[in-house]
Structures are given as structure tokens and as C-alpha cells.
Write a protein that holds these residues in place. Structure first.
Motif, PDB file in Angstrom:
ATOM      1  N   LYS A 121      -5.460  63.251  61.165  1.00  0.00           N
ATOM      2  CA  LYS A 121      -5.220  62.884  62.548  1.00  0.00           C
ATOM      3  C   LYS A 121      -3.816  62.282  62.700  1.00  0.00           C
ATOM      4  CE  LYS A 121     -10.045  62.051  63.835  1.00  0.00           C
ATOM      5  NZ  LYS A 121     -11.012  61.080  64.388  1.00  0.00           N
ATOM      6  N   PHE A 122      -3.296  62.378  63.935  1.00  0.00           N
ATOM      7  CA  PHE A 122      -1.989  61.816  64.262  1.00  0.00           C
ATOM      8  C   PHE A 122      -2.178  60.654  65.238  1.00  0.00           C
ATOM      9  CE2 PHE A 122      -1.477  66.315  63.417  1.00  0.00           C
ATOM     10  CZ  PHE A 122      -0.363  66.378  62.597  1.00  0.00           C
ATOM     11  N   MET A 123      -1.413  59.597  65.046  1.00  0.00           N
ATOM     12  CA  MET A 123      -1.402  58.498  66.006  1.00  0.00           C
ATOM     13  C   MET A 123       0.054  58.261  66.422  1.00  0.00           C
ATOM     14  SD  MET A 123      -4.250  55.771  64.618  1.00  0.00           S
ATOM     15  CE  MET A 123      -3.565  55.591  62.973  1.00  0.00           C
ATOM     16  N   ILE A 124       0.353  58.556  67.693  1.00  0.00           N
ATOM     17  CA  ILE A 124       1.708  58.358  68.188  1.00  0.00           C
ATOM     18  C   ILE A 124       1.895  56.905  68.580  1.00  0.00           C
ATOM     19  CG2 ILE A 124       1.811  60.746  68.961  1.00  0.00           C
ATOM     20  CD1 ILE A 124       1.468  59.757  71.833  1.00  0.00           C
ATOM     21  N   VAL A 125       3.134  56.514  68.872  1.00  0.00           N
ATOM     22  CA  VAL A 125       3.429  55.117  69.177  1.00  0.00           C
ATOM     23  C   VAL A 125       2.601  54.623  70.358  1.00  0.00           C
ATOM     24  CG1 VAL A 125       5.400  55.741  70.634  1.00  0.00           C
ATOM     25  CG2 VAL A 125       5.272  53.457  69.651  1.00  0.00           C
ATOM     26  N   HIS A 126       2.346  55.491  71.329  1.00  0.00           N
ATOM     27  CA  HIS A 126       1.633  55.059  72.527  1.00  0.00           C
ATOM     28  C   HIS A 126       0.148  54.835  72.274  1.00  0.00           C
ATOM     29  CE1 HIS A 126       5.220  55.631  74.943  1.00  0.00           C
ATOM     30  NE2 HIS A 126       5.418  56.731  74.239  1.00  0.00           N
ATOM     31  N   PHE A 127      -0.366  55.305  71.145  1.00  0.00           N
ATOM     32  CA  PHE A 127      -1.724  54.943  70.738  1.00  0.00           C
ATOM     33  C   PHE A 127      -1.816  53.425  70.614  1.00  0.00           C
ATOM     34  CE2 PHE A 127      -4.733  53.715  67.499  1.00  0.00           C
ATOM     35  CZ  PHE A 127      -5.859  54.485  67.749  1.00  0.00           C
ATOM     36  N   PHE A 128      -0.777  52.824  70.016  1.00  0.00           N
ATOM     37  CA  PHE A 128      -0.786  51.388  69.773  1.00  0.00           C
ATOM     38  C   PHE A 128      -0.393  50.593  71.013  1.00  0.00           C
ATOM     39  CE2 PHE A 128      -0.032  53.539  65.748  1.00  0.00           C
ATOM     40  CZ  PHE A 128      -1.041  52.999  64.963  1.00  0.00           C
ATOM     41  N   THR A 129       0.612  51.085  71.743  1.00  0.00           N
ATOM     42  CA  THR A 129       1.043  50.343  72.942  1.00  0.00           C
ATOM     43  C   THR A 129      -0.068  50.294  73.979  1.00  0.00           C
ATOM     44  OG1 THR A 129       2.021  52.325  73.952  1.00  0.00           O
ATOM     45  CG2 THR A 129       3.447  50.966  72.578  1.00  0.00           C
ATOM     46  N   ALA A 130      -0.879  51.364  74.063  1.00  0.00           N
ATOM     47  CA  ALA A 130      -1.968  51.382  75.035  1.00  0.00           C
ATOM     48  C   ALA A 130      -3.051  50.374  74.680  1.00  0.00           C
ATOM     49  CB  ALA A 130      -2.578  52.783  75.120  1.00  0.00           C
ATOM     50  N   ILE A 131      -3.122  49.971  73.422  1.00  0.00           N
ATOM     51  CA  ILE A 131      -4.079  48.946  72.997  1.00  0.00           C
ATOM     52  C   ILE A 131      -3.492  47.550  73.215  1.00  0.00           C
ATOM     53  CG2 ILE A 131      -5.278  47.953  71.000  1.00  0.00           C
ATOM     54  CD1 ILE A 131      -5.452  50.832  69.873  1.00  0.00           C
ATOM     55  N   PHE A 132      -2.267  47.336  72.737  1.00  0.00           N
ATOM     56  CA  PHE A 132      -1.702  45.998  72.757  1.00  0.00           C
ATOM     57  C   PHE A 132      -1.315  45.524  74.151  1.00  0.00           C
ATOM     58  CE2 PHE A 132      -1.120  46.868  68.192  1.00  0.00           C
ATOM     59  CZ  PHE A 132      -1.663  45.699  67.683  1.00  0.00           C
ATOM     60  N   GLU A 133      -1.137  46.457  75.098  1.00  0.00           N
ATOM     61  CA  GLU A 133      -0.813  46.018  76.456  1.00  0.00           C
ATOM     62  C   GLU A 133      -1.975  45.235  77.069  1.00  0.00           C
ATOM     63  OE1 GLU A 133      -1.060  48.900  79.858  1.00  0.00           O
ATOM     64  OE2 GLU A 133      -0.948  50.346  78.225  1.00  0.00           O
ATOM     65  N   HIS A 134      -3.177  45.380  76.507  1.00  0.00           N
ATOM     66  CA  HIS A 134      -4.342  44.677  77.026  1.00  0.00           C
ATOM     67  C   HIS A 134      -4.601  43.367  76.285  1.00  0.00           C
ATOM     68  CE1 HIS A 134      -5.235  48.120  79.523  1.00  0.00           C
ATOM     69  NE2 HIS A 134      -5.236  48.913  78.462  1.00  0.00           N
ATOM     70  N   ILE A 135      -3.692  42.983  75.411  1.00  0.00           N
ATOM     71  CA  ILE A 135      -3.859  41.736  74.652  1.00  0.00           C
ATOM     72  C   ILE A 135      -2.676  40.816  74.976  1.00  0.00           C
ATOM     73  CG2 ILE A 135      -4.272  40.732  72.368  1.00  0.00           C
ATOM     74  CD1 ILE A 135      -5.071  43.491  71.378  1.00  0.00           C
ATOM     75  N   PRO A 136      -2.770  40.047  76.057  1.00  0.00           N
ATOM     76  CA  PRO A 136      -1.622  39.223  76.480  1.00  0.00           C
ATOM     77  C   PRO A 136      -1.250  38.146  75.479  1.00  0.00           C
ATOM     78  CG  PRO A 136      -3.607  38.662  77.731  1.00  0.00           C
ATOM     79  CD  PRO A 136      -3.929  39.898  76.953  1.00  0.00           C
ATOM     80  N   GLU A 137      -2.162  37.827  74.549  1.00  0.00           N
ATOM     81  CA  GLU A 137      -1.851  36.799  73.545  1.00  0.00           C
ATOM     82  C   GLU A 137      -0.812  37.272  72.533  1.00  0.00           C
ATOM     83  OE1 GLU A 137      -5.772  36.095  75.335  1.00  0.00           O
ATOM     84  OE2 GLU A 137      -4.899  37.821  74.284  1.00  0.00           O
ATOM     85  N   ILE A 138      -0.527  38.586  72.521  1.00  0.00           N
ATOM     86  CA  ILE A 138       0.457  39.129  71.584  1.00  0.00           C
ATOM     87  C   ILE A 138       1.734  39.480  72.344  1.00  0.00           C
ATOM     88  CG2 ILE A 138       0.993  41.068  70.064  1.00  0.00           C
ATOM     89  CD1 ILE A 138      -1.891  41.070  69.154  1.00  0.00           C
ATOM     90  N   ARG A 139       2.847  38.887  71.946  1.00  0.00           N
ATOM     91  CA  ARG A 139       4.119  39.114  72.620  1.00  0.00           C
ATOM     92  C   ARG A 139       4.823  40.358  72.087  1.00  0.00           C
ATOM     93  NH1 ARG A 139       8.507  34.505  71.979  1.00  0.00           N
ATOM     94  NH2 ARG A 139       6.985  33.393  73.286  1.00  0.00           N
ATOM     95  N   GLN A 140       4.805  40.528  70.777  1.00  0.00           N
ATOM     96  CA  GLN A 140       5.556  41.612  70.153  1.00  0.00           C
ATOM     97  C   GLN A 140       4.828  42.056  68.887  1.00  0.00           C
ATOM     98  OE1 GLN A 140       9.645  40.574  69.720  1.00  0.00           O
ATOM     99  NE2 GLN A 140      10.305  42.570  69.068  1.00  0.00           N
TER     100      GLN A 140
END
Length: 390
Positions: A353-372
């Protein structure tokens, strides 16, 4: 009347009426702008730059507080503004918005740089952004209403996007689960047909082409392929074009609603200069000569709800020197020679399987406790995620 004509002349105007939007009007405006002379295009940009800078220093608390030195020449004036980064937006969001935030449309940035933020636009500004995107698709040979396979990272489409997909005859597929069987299911839709176009993140279209190439018995020839969102590496382009016997058209924008540049007849990209003012600068923020690589700063010239002035994208790019402009180019916009982009690459798993960068950004955008955050893969056994708390 063809379906394409019915969509543009009847269905879309009705949709604008229902949703109080102006997509059709803005699309007609930009279809006219694209045929203007270089002088006319430059004049529109100058006027729009002067207006947005004046609006910012008069009406936006964040910019009023900066006491930016005025200059009669807007191209000198804009250089007096500080560079705006995503961290600045997160820290000063209230001071950057004009009007009632509840009446505006929010856009979460992709976070592909590792820092995620939110930008607000009104319905007109949203319509401008959408109209320019469709104009770019038309440059690639697409017509409104043509059958389209589009990849993306928003499985929950909502009412408006679901209606758009239906009437635009778009099959929207998410790039989360990129197993071979899933990709083959996507490709079956367009097999033995020349009526489909393919569009989406460059890194999400590449695995589709790889899978199709490995399954050489499939007869798939997309009318056109359009990419956005991340870097179209040369081997991505070669693989997609060779596999689907078509041309790939690269577009360059960002999730904040800025449509920066796109390909049409040239190997280079036309800069949408009435919509954005693009600077290429060195590490100290000083403009560098055309033809040299530098950091991208972009100013949206019609974004009055939340002005983005000298916005730092985290990208590297090169402007084409005017003396090298092709004499037979079709349009008179300024030209971007190359987007270097970020080398975000693709994460692969042992199961293929392939995971592109937006796989991760789409998850982390919902976690406001993480800045970067940072995703590191050294081998196929796993990944390491490093993060900074907000």
C-alpha cells in the motif's frame, strides 16, 4: 443541447441562485481575463495589489498594528510588509479576519509543511478560487460535465460537494486505502473508454499509474490528467503519461484558496497574476533575480475577508526570465519556470500500500494539541512520527 451545455447554462446558474454563490459569473470573468494583453493583465494586478494593501492597513487589526511604511508604488509598498507564516496565522487569527467569522467559509491548510492552520474566505472569494481551478482544467482539455475520476482526502463530502460530484459526473475516490484491489476497482470505471479524465494529488495518481502498468492487459486512455497538491516529480509525469497515453497538466496552488499557476501550452506554468502577486526571495526575504531558485511568497489580491500578504508557503520555485518567454505562447500571463516543491515522497507498506503526505495531514489536522509533525520511514517495517505539542 449537450449535457455540458445544460450543466453550464441551466444547472450551475440555478445552483448559484440556491447557494447565493457566483461561480458561473466568475468563470466567465476569468475566461475573458485569460485573453487580455500583457499590459492589461499587468494593469489589473497593479490595481488589485494597491487595493488589497490599502484594505489591510485600514481595516485589518493585525496589519494596522504593524504601521507599515506607505509607498505610492504598490510593488515597493508590499515589500515593507513582513513575511506572514502559518504560525503567525495561528497566533493572530482574530486580528487577520475582516467581519463576522461565522459568516465566512473556513479552509484548513493541508499541513504538508508540518504546520496546519485555518484561513477564511467569503462566498465570492470561494467562487473566484473555484472558477480559476475549472479554468485550469479547461486549459488541460477538460469541459464542465466531462466524466472525471478525482482523488482526494475528504471522504465525507457533505451536501454541496456531493451535489458537485453528481452534476459534474465525478467519481471521487479517497487516497487512504491504496491497495492493488482498490486501485484496480478505480481503473475498471474508465476501462475501454476515452471519455474519462483523471485529476488529483500528483503523489496519489502515480500509484494508480504504477498499478495500471503492472496490469498491462487493461485498456485505459484518459483524455487528460491534471495534478495539484504536491510535487509532480519527473518520474511521476513520465509514468502517468506513458501508462495512459495522455498528457499530464501540472497546477500549483494551496489549500488556502490561492490558485498560483498552471500549465497550458508550455512546459512552464502561467502565473495567475490578477489573482496573486508572487515573489521569489532569498533566506532573508529579499527578492532575487528571475531564473534563480528561491522561496515562494504569495499575496492574494482578492482575499479581503482575511488578507494573506507575503504569505510563506515553504516551497521553492523559479520564475522564468522575460527574455526567455516563448514567442509563440498562447497567453500573456507571467511565467513560472519550475516549482521545486517539497520532497514529501511516499510512505510504503510491506503489503504494497501507498500512503501519501495527505494521508497524515488529514489525520493531524483534527488533533489541535499537535502543532507540528514529522513522518520518518527508514525501512518497510514501520515509521517514526515526531511531533511538537501546541
Amino acid at each position: 443541447m449537450s449535457y455540458n451545455q445544460l450543466l453550464e447554462k441551466v444547472i450551475l446558474p440555478f445552483g448559484d441562485l440556491v447557494f447565493r454563490s457566483s461561480f458561473v459569473r466568475e468563470l466567465k470573468t476569468w475566461r475573458n481575463i485569460q485573453h487580455l494583453s500583457a499590459g492589461e493583465i499587468s494593469g489589473i494586478q497593479r490595481k488589485n495589489l494597491e487595493k488589497i494593501l490599502g484594505h489591510a492597513v485600514r481595516n485589518i487589526p493585525y496589519y494596522r498594528s504593524l504601521n507599515v511604511d506607505f509607498d505610492e508604488d504598490p510593488y515597493n509598498w508590499v515589500k515593507n510588509f513582513p513575511i506572514l507564516k502559518k504560525a503567525d496565522i495561528k497566533e493572530s487569527i482574530e486580528g487577520l479576519i475582516s467581519g463576522d467569522r461565522n459568516k465566512l467559509i473556513s479552509h484548513a491548510t493541508s499541513g504538508s509543511s508540518g504546520v496546519q492552520s485555518v484561513v477564511y474566505v467569503d462566498k465570492i472569494e470561494e467562487a473566484v478560487s473555484n472558477a480559476i481551478q475549472v479554468l485550469w482544467w479547461e486549459w488541460a482539455g477538460y469541459r464542465i460535465g466531462d466524466r472525471l475520476i478525482q482523488t482526494g482526502m475528504t471522504p465525507g463530502r457533505g451536501l454541496r460537494k456531493s451535489l458537485k460530484d453528481y452534476f459534474f459526473r465525478t467519481r471521487y475516490v479517497t487516497a487512504y486505502n491504496y491497495s492493488e484491489s482498490y486501485i484496480l476497482g478505480i481503473l475498471k470505471t474508465a476501462e475501454h473508454s476515452s471519455n474519462y479524465s483523471l485529476a488529483g494529488y500528483a503523489s496519489s495518481l502515480y500509484p494508480i499509474a504504477l498499478t495500471a502498468r503492472e496490469k498491462g492487459e487493461m485498456d485505459i486512455r484518459f483524455r487528460t490528467v491534471i495534478t495539484w497538491g504536491d510535487k509532480l516529480f519527473p518520474h511521476y509525469r513520465r509514468t502517468i503519461e506513458d501508462t495512459f497515453s495522455t498528457r499530464v497538466y501540472e497546477t500549483y496552488g494551496c489549500g488556502e484558496g490561492l490558485r498560483i499557476a498552471a500549465q497550458k501550452d508550455l512546459e512552464y506554468m502561467y502565473i495567475m497574476s490578477p489573482h496573486v502577486y508572487l515573489e521569489i526571495v532569498d533566506e532573508k526575504g529579499n527578492e532575487i533575480p528571475d531564473g534563480e531558485m528561491g522561496y515562494v511568497l504569495v499575496t492574494r489580491l482578492d482575499g479581503y475577508s482575511m488578507p494573506l500578504i507575503r504569505y510563506y508557503l515553504g516551497d521553492l520555485a523559479i520564475k522564468l526570465p522575460e527574455e526567455k518567454y516563448p514567442s509563440d505562447r498562447e497567453l500573456n500571463f507571467p511565467i513560472l519556470q519550475r516549482v521545486i516543491g517539497r520532497d514529501t515522497d511516499i510512505v510504503r507498506t510491506r503489503t504494497g500500500k501507498f500512503m501519501i503526505v495527505h494521508f497524515f495531514t488529514a489525520i493531524f489536522e483534527h488533533i489541535p494539541e499537535i502543532r507540528q509533525f514529522k513522518v520518518i520511514q527508514k525501512d518497510l517495517d514501520g515509521i517514526v512520527i515526531e511531533y511538537i505539542r501546541d
